[in-house]
Design an enzyme around this catalytic site. Structure first.
Site, PDB file in Angstrom:
ATOM      1  N   LYS A  57       0.676  -1.093   0.003  1.00 17.02           N
ATOM      2  CA  LYS A  57      -0.161  -0.024   0.016  1.00 17.02           C
ATOM      3  C   LYS A  57       0.969   1.359   0.088  1.00 17.02           C
ATOM      4  O   LYS A  57       2.229   1.142   0.360  1.00 17.02           O
ATOM      5  CB  LYS A  57      -0.845   0.043   1.220  1.00 17.02           C
ATOM      6  CG  LYS A  57      -0.258   0.111   2.430  1.00 17.02           C
ATOM      7  CD  LYS A  57      -1.159  -0.541   3.598  1.00 17.02           C
ATOM      8  CE  LYS A  57      -0.480  -0.422   5.074  1.00 17.02           C
ATOM      9  NZ  LYS A  57      -1.068  -0.994   6.148  1.00 17.02           N
ATOM     10  N   ARG A  88     -10.527  -0.660  14.905  1.00 12.82           N
ATOM     11  CA  ARG A  88      -9.929   0.034  13.829  1.00 12.82           C
ATOM     12  C   ARG A  88     -11.339  -0.508  12.657  1.00 12.82           C
ATOM     13  O   ARG A  88     -12.314  -0.458  13.129  1.00 12.82           O
ATOM     14  CB  ARG A  88      -8.630   0.123  13.166  1.00 12.82           C
ATOM     15  CG  ARG A  88      -8.321   1.155  12.302  1.00 12.82           C
ATOM     16  CD  ARG A  88      -6.734   1.288  12.125  1.00 12.82           C
ATOM     17  NE  ARG A  88      -6.265  -0.079  11.453  1.00 12.82           N
ATOM     18  CZ  ARG A  88      -4.924  -0.113  10.809  1.00 12.82           C
ATOM     19  NH1 ARG A  88      -4.246   0.588  10.979  1.00 12.82           N
ATOM     20  NH2 ARG A  88      -4.628  -1.207  10.182  1.00 12.82           N
ATOM     21  N   TYR A 130      15.972  29.579  12.143  1.00 12.49           N
ATOM     22  CA  TYR A 130      14.735  30.275  12.604  1.00 12.49           C
ATOM     23  C   TYR A 130      14.573  30.279  14.064  1.00 12.49           C
ATOM     24  O   TYR A 130      14.615  29.319  14.761  1.00 12.49           O
ATOM     25  CB  TYR A 130      13.660  29.522  11.878  1.00 12.49           C
ATOM     26  CG  TYR A 130      13.559  29.801  10.328  1.00 12.49           C
ATOM     27  CD1 TYR A 130      13.768  31.143   9.662  1.00 12.49           C
ATOM     28  CD2 TYR A 130      13.388  28.792   9.402  1.00 12.49           C
ATOM     29  CE1 TYR A 130      13.293  31.413   8.505  1.00 12.49           C
ATOM     30  CE2 TYR A 130      13.058  29.148   8.166  1.00 12.49           C
ATOM     31  CZ  TYR A 130      13.468  30.503   7.680  1.00 12.49           C
ATOM     32  OH  TYR A 130      13.433  30.862   6.350  1.00 12.49           O
ATOM     33  N   MET A 188      12.864  24.415   5.193  1.00 11.81           N
ATOM     34  CA  MET A 188      12.143  23.528   4.114  1.00 11.81           C
ATOM     35  C   MET A 188      12.995  23.031   3.553  1.00 11.81           C
ATOM     36  O   MET A 188      12.820  21.813   2.972  1.00 11.81           O
ATOM     37  CB  MET A 188      11.186  24.696   3.247  1.00 11.81           C
ATOM     38  CG  MET A 188      10.465  23.978   2.301  1.00 11.81           C
ATOM     39  SD  MET A 188       9.581  25.040   0.970  1.00 11.81           S
ATOM     40  CE  MET A 188       8.397  25.705   2.337  1.00 11.81           C
TER      41      MET A 188
END
Ligand code: PLP
Length: 384
Positions: free
Chosen positions: A49, A147, A269, A322
């Site tokens: 998957k 589930r 940052y 990023m």
């Protein structure tokens, strides 16, 4: 056995890629064979998957088929169609089941839905009736995970209802374990016993309980078929000892710049990291857009992610941005810190499962978030 050869680079990668993903298809094939031997005489399927856990189903599935795998599990019909086009014949199960608008698509392509609700069973029986033929089905029985899956009441009702499966051939009943990575977890035994009791009420050709970790819990968990995914791709999630598989994925990025910091200088940052002493850092061409989790950031005093340069580990300092990370290379000799040299993000010195832990997640999520802009190379044995 000859050495794996490099094949064509992944065509989706852009020119000038600043990172590289190497996927060893022979290792995936060997991992499948190793697990198949471990669980014999039970059968071994492959869970492919999410594009084979991000590694590329178009390359992974044919390699698994060559290794001997004939049963594949995916999550959606679209994934199933793709696998069908790759393998021709062979069984394909869809774990997320079938919605009304997709039923004919399943039947047209001989895809087997894993049915988790009484409504789905009715729907699939209708499809069989309208085609005037018997359709194969798998049933998911919930054994405690809460589930997907039929409840205890569902199973009891179905077992007591004459003709509940008319028009269907139940080829498999399955259930899924919650805590298989932890051998001592009491859920394992409880779920195995619940599955034994509930699956006995429904006549099916085969039964399946274990995925990668469940199959490591021993023969009592193997039943007729096991469904590993993560272990095929080199994952070592089982806490009770090593799974007999080898690493599959290596990811590298490029060293772009080296800088020297004075005590008190900050990095990145929000200035979350400050140098306590003079230090040397390297800036590396990978960030959260490349699957380096932002959660692997490391402010002063935090433990974050780790990379390796020339075999030596280098911890991330400051925020992951990023496209870039900064790593502490104060202990690495200058000759190993040339611009353009490879920095290992995942590989022999930075195991996949550690990458997951440092990012406060699991290796599974790391794999399914591998960078779409890194070049890809598939290693496979040269055809001779
Ligand atoms: C994803 C999944 C698997 C495979 O799990 P791994 O831990 O990757 O081996 C097996 N069965 C079900 C129902 C799943 O959802």
């Amino acid at each position: 056995m000859s050495q794996p050869q490099e094949s064509e680079p992944y065509s989706g990668a852009l020119t000038g890629a600043l990172g590289h993903i190497t996927i060893n298809l022979e290792a995936i094939a060997r991992n499948w064979q190793s697990l198949a031997r471990l669980v014999a005489p039970a059968d071994c399927a492959a869970v492919v998957k999410a594009n084979a856990y991000g590694l590329g189903a178009t390359r992974v599935v044919p390699a698994l088929q060559r290794a001997g795998c004939t049963t594949f599990f995916v999550a959606t019909l679209g994934e199933a169609h793709q696998i069908r086009s790759l393998i021709g014949s062979g069984r394909i199960f869809v774990l997320d089941g079938v919605l009304p608008e997709f039923a004919s698509g399943f039947a047209d392509d001989s895809i087997i839905p894993v049915l988790s609700t009484p409504e789905e069973i009715v729907l699939w029986r209708k499809e069989a009736k309208s085609r005037g033929k018997v359709l194969p089905a798998a049933l998911h029985i919930d054994s405690g995970l809460n589930r997907l899956g039929l409840s205890v009441n569902d199973v009891t009702d179905l077992a007591a209802t004459e003709g509940a499966f008319d028009g269907l051939e139940i080829v498999l009943t399955l259930s899924h374990l919650a805590s298989a990575d932890t051998p001592d977890a009491p859920e394992n035994d409880a779920q195995r016993m619940a599955f034994e009791t509930l699956s006995a009420k429904i006549p099916a050709k085969q039964k399946s309980l274990a995925a990668s970790d469940g199959l490591m819990l021993g023969q009592a968990y193997h039943f007729d078929l096991v469904r590993p995914g993560y272990a095929l791709y080199g994952g070592q999630a089982f806490q009770g000892g090593p799974t007999p598989v080898e690493p599959v994925v290596r990811v590298t990025a490029k060293l772009l710049q080296v800088r020297t910091l004075k005590a008190g200088d900050f990095v990145g940052y929000s200035a979350t990291f400050r140098a306590a002493n003079p230090m040397t850092i390297a800036i590396v061409s990978a960030g959260y857009a490349d699957g380096v989790a932002r959660a692997a950031s490391a402010g002063t005093g935090d433990v974050g992610g780790v990379v390796a340069i020339a075999g030596k580990s280098a911890p991330i300092v400051g925020r992951v941005s990023m496209d870039l990370i900064a790593v502490d290379v104060s202990h690495i000799p200058a000759q190993d810190l040339k611009r353009g040299s490879d920095v290992e993000l995942i590989g022999p010195n930075v195991p996949l499962d550690h990458v997951g832990q440092h990012a406060k997640t699991i290796g599974y999520e790391v794999l399914t978030r591998l960078s779409p802009r890194f070049a890809r190379t598939y290693l496979e044995e040269a055809l001779s």
